[in-house]
Write a protein that holds these residues in place. Structure first.
Motif, PDB file in Angstrom:
ATOM      1  N   ARG A 423       0.846  -1.191   0.000  1.00  0.00           N
ATOM      2  CA  ARG A 423       0.000   0.000   0.000  1.00  0.00           C
ATOM      3  C   ARG A 423       0.885   1.245   0.000  1.00  0.00           C
ATOM      4  O   ARG A 423       1.801   1.354   0.818  1.00  0.00           O
ATOM      5  CB  ARG A 423      -0.893   0.040   1.237  1.00  0.00           C
ATOM      6  N   ALA A 443       0.219   7.381  -9.967  1.00  0.00           N
ATOM      7  CA  ALA A 443      -0.042   5.995 -10.367  1.00  0.00           C
ATOM      8  C   ALA A 443       0.887   5.576 -11.498  1.00  0.00           C
ATOM      9  O   ALA A 443       1.406   4.447 -11.513  1.00  0.00           O
ATOM     10  CB  ALA A 443      -1.492   5.840 -10.789  1.00  0.00           C
ATOM     11  N   VAL A 455      -0.764  -1.530 -10.637  1.00  0.00           N
ATOM     12  CA  VAL A 455      -1.176  -0.516  -9.666  1.00  0.00           C
ATOM     13  C   VAL A 455      -2.664  -0.272  -9.852  1.00  0.00           C
ATOM     14  O   VAL A 455      -3.110   0.122 -10.944  1.00  0.00           O
ATOM     15  CB  VAL A 455      -0.398   0.801  -9.847  1.00  0.00           C
ATOM     16  N   ALA A 458      -6.333   4.765  -7.526  1.00  0.00           N
ATOM     17  CA  ALA A 458      -6.247   5.277  -6.159  1.00  0.00           C
ATOM     18  C   ALA A 458      -7.614   5.309  -5.487  1.00  0.00           C
ATOM     19  O   ALA A 458      -8.637   5.569  -6.130  1.00  0.00           O
ATOM     20  CB  ALA A 458      -5.644   6.675  -6.169  1.00  0.00           C
ATOM     21  N   TYR A 469      -2.920   3.722  -2.793  1.00  0.00           N
ATOM     22  CA  TYR A 469      -2.693   2.924  -3.993  1.00  0.00           C
ATOM     23  C   TYR A 469      -2.398   1.487  -3.577  1.00  0.00           C
ATOM     24  O   TYR A 469      -1.575   1.250  -2.680  1.00  0.00           O
ATOM     25  CB  TYR A 469      -1.510   3.453  -4.805  1.00  0.00           C
TER      26      TYR A 469
END
Length: 712
Positions: A423, A443, A455, A458, A469
């Motif tokens: 995270r 990102a 990824v 968000a 993320y």
């Protein structure tokens, strides 16, 4: 001082016993008042890391801006009984059964399973759901609820065609508790058998074990009180090792006292006089050795890891309480109840002690050969230690437990990157919050890091000033390669992104593992020399010399290397393990340094005592010391090694169990039985440099002790 203690115990045993009864009652009352209000068990590395580390700071951001239930969790794992893939119908049935389980199960500290948390694995072979508790694992109510939840789950899913089992923190702690009970039982049984063999008395074996159990409960209650006052959590290592230290070290001190007590009986002293004499003669050496153990463990207070800072004082407390009981409570009970035992003919008959006599004759007759044999063994095993690989991953639950079986199903079905996501938290103090462009750019930069597989978009908090993320690594999140991704990629990027009003922190198990490694490396650089310095100081004060302590500390270093080498052979070479636990060198060093010094002190103290007698040559002193103190040191070493070997029943601390057992045996037979007496024979009175030759003291006056071996 110890002669005075001996006289008090010998003359007033009832008063001593009543004092201990008062202490036990007082501690029990206080512990009962705070029961369940302070101590808890944790498996999370972030619970034991200092606040300055990134994983801890990320956890704080998560708790503040993305709050989740604060209690511990267990994971319900569902698979088909016929091992086929889970169909949509199976998933629908599972959701219905979970709902039925929630309606049926109403337990203390248990908050249920959210049906929407049910997730099917990508390969459809398993599904998982989260069981939420309202308190930390290790609490009695939580453990009872876990047991009842498992029973209810089996009833609900019994005829569904689905196998439902639990893993995760609460389930693993519950299963570890059963293993811990087996370990304690095995330790007590091993000690009982060995005491029975040594003293050929059920009364001594049962009495010693019972008294040590009572004293052990005092230590546990004192820790519970401390946990309530200072609000700390206990980890599995402390819970596993503490009973072994309590019984193992306690038995050692009982053995040292009982051997000397029998020796005084053989010299013609009556029952209570022999008890007083035994305390007076063995008290200083046992206390010095105990304080060597205490200062060694106390050095862990300097650790950055809260788990080690707890382990050190806990073990030190156990040793001190056991020392006090072995010099007061146990002799007092013996003084009151053991008069008939003291009349046994076998306790007055000079023992044969052929092994001790043979080894003492070899060492004093060929000291150079004995020294070279010990050094060759030390160096040979120590050289293998250079092949050690550190493994910082948490061990998997034992395969024979429910949590172990369920965990194996989860690992087989789910990609580990999904189970252990990294995270990344982005927080800004800017009132305008995070913009869409900033979120997209972050990102993109996270996804460009080498070793990052994906990824997720968000997740924003309600205020819009913090984003989370979810990053999936391409490598096993617990592997060294994944840690390298954190250190070489994500951490530098987080530092680069943390500018102005924006703070970026990386969290998750991989980050915690990286932080743990760094903290442990720092600890070893500090604790190793501090522990060595403190032990050396104890030796100097006790022996009133410089050369002998220096030579004993050399044996500590050699014993440490040899123990690591033996562990490498056992686990990496024979067992095929990728490496040894990262904390193993620290724990092995402290145990080998303290226990090895413990036995060396007892041997050297007896050599010095015999050398102080009028007309005693150093060669003769070494021979008598080996024949009198040698068997008690050997017996204590075997008992302590057997106690730690029982830890191999637990997958969490099996390496610690083997390593400490091996280290104790190495310290006992290579150091105390070969290295130390060979050096004393070769150096003669020069070993006490810069002091002059040992002189008679109050403890050594009154005639020569028997030269017969003090063996069972």
């Amino acid at each position: 001082m110890f002669r005075s203690i001996g006289r008090i115990v010998g003359r007033h045993p009832v008063l001593v016993i009543l004092t201990w009864v008062g202490i036990v009652i007082g501690v029990a009352v206080v512990a009962g008042a705070v029961a369940g209000k302070g101590s808890s068990t944790s498996q999370q590395q972030t619970d034991f890391l200092p606040a300055k580390y990134g994983s801890v700071q990320a956890a704080k951001l998560s708790a503040k801006y993305f709050p989740q239930p604060s209690g511990a969790q267990a994971t319900l794992v569902l698979v088909r009984s016929d091992h086929r893939k889970l169909s949509d119908g199976d998933m629908s049935q599972a959701a219905t059964l979970v709902d039925q389980l929630n309606q049926r199960t109403h337990l203390a500290k248990y908050d249920g399973i959210e049906p929407t948390s049910l997730v099917r694995a990508p390969d459809r072979t398993a599904a998982i759901a989260t069981a939420q508790f309202t308190d930390t694992s290790g609490q009695a109510d939580v453990m009872k609820s876990m047991k009842s939840l498992r029973a209810d789950t089996k009833d609900v899913f019994g005829h569904s065609g689905l196998t439902a089992e639990y893993t995760g923190e609460v389930a693993q702690v519950a299963d570890a508790g059963a293993t811990q009970a087996l370990i304690v039982f095995g330790t007590v049984l091993a000690i009982f058998i060995l005491l029975l063999i040594l003293f050929r008395s059920i009364v001594v074996a049962v009495g010693a074990v019972a008294l040590m159990f009572i004293v052990g409960q005092v230590v546990n209650m004192l820790l519970a009180i401390a946990a309530h006052i200072w609000h700390f959590k206990i980890d599995e290592t402390t819970e596993s090792i503490l009973p072994i230290v309590l019984f193992g070290v306690g038995t050692d001190y009982v053995v040292f006292f009982m051997f000397r007590y029998r020796e005084q009986l053989r010299r013609g002293e009556d029952h209570r006089t022999a008890i007083a004499s035994a305390i007076g003669r063995v008290g200083e050496a046992v206390s010095s050795s105990a304080f060597a153990v205490v200062v060694s463990f106390a050095a862990l207070i300097l650790s950055q890891l809260k788990s080690l800072r707890l382990l050190g004082p806990s073990l030190s407390l156990a040793v001190l309480v056991m020392l006090a009981s072995s010099l007061t409570l146990i002799p007092a009970v013996l003084a009151l109840t053991g008069k008939r035992l003291s009349r046994r003919a076998s306790w007055h008959r000079p023992p044969r002690g052929r092994v001790a006599a043979g080894v003492s004759g070899f060492v004093t007759g060929r000291p150079t050969t004995a020294l070279l044999i010990s050094l060759a063994a030390f160096v040979g095993l120590g050289a293998v230690a250079f092949g050690m690989h550190a493994d910082y991953r948490s061990p998997n639950p034992p395969s024979g437990t429910e949590s172990g079986r369920a965990w194996a199903d989860v690992r087989h079905a789910f990609p580990q990157g999904v189970l252990y996501p990294t995270r990344v938290f982005v927080h800004t103090a800017d009132p305008s919050g995070l913009t869409a462009g900033e979120l997209t750019d972050t990102a993109h930069r996270l996804g460009a890091v080498s070793g990052v597989a994906s990824v997720a978009p968000a997740t924003l908090n309600k205020a819009g000033d913090t984003a989370m993320y979810t990053v999936q690594l391409a490598e096993d999140p617990t592997s060294p390669a994944a840690v390298a991704v954190i250190r070489d990629g994500l951490e530098p990027l987080a530092t680069d992104l943390s500018r102005g009003a924006q703070v970026v922190k990386v969290g998750g198990i991989t980050q915690a593992q990286s932080d743990f490694e760094q903290a442990l490396a720092r600890d070893m650089r500090i604790i190793f020399p501090v522990a060595a310095l403190m032990i050396g100081l104890i030796l100097v004060l006790m022996l009133r010399a410089l050369l002998a302590p220096a030579l004993l500390m050399v044996s500590v270093a050699l014993g440490f290397a040899a123990t690591l080498g033996a562990s490498v052979i056992a686990f990496q070479v024979i067992g095929g393990a990728p490496g040894l636990a990262g904390t193993l060198p620290m724990i092995v060093y402290l145990f080998v340094a303290s226990i090895g010094t413990d036995y060396n002190i007892l041997m050297v103290a007896r050599v010095k005592e015999e050398a102080a007698r009028d007309g005693s040559t150093m060669r003769g002193a070494v021979r008598v010391a080996m024949q009198t103190a040698g068997p008690s040191v050997a017996a204590a070493g075997v008992i302590l090694a057997a106690s730690f070997a029982v830890l191999m029943l637990s997958s969490y601390v099996s390496q610690i169990g083997f390593a400490v057992a091996a280290g104790v045996l190495i310290s006992t037979f290579l150091s105390s039985w070969l290295y130390v007496p060979a050096l004393a024979t070769l150096l003669e009175q020069r070993i006490w440099w810069p002091s002059k030759a040992a002189r008679p003291t109050a403890a050594t006056l009154g005639g020569s002790l028997e030269s017969e071996p003090d063996a069972a």
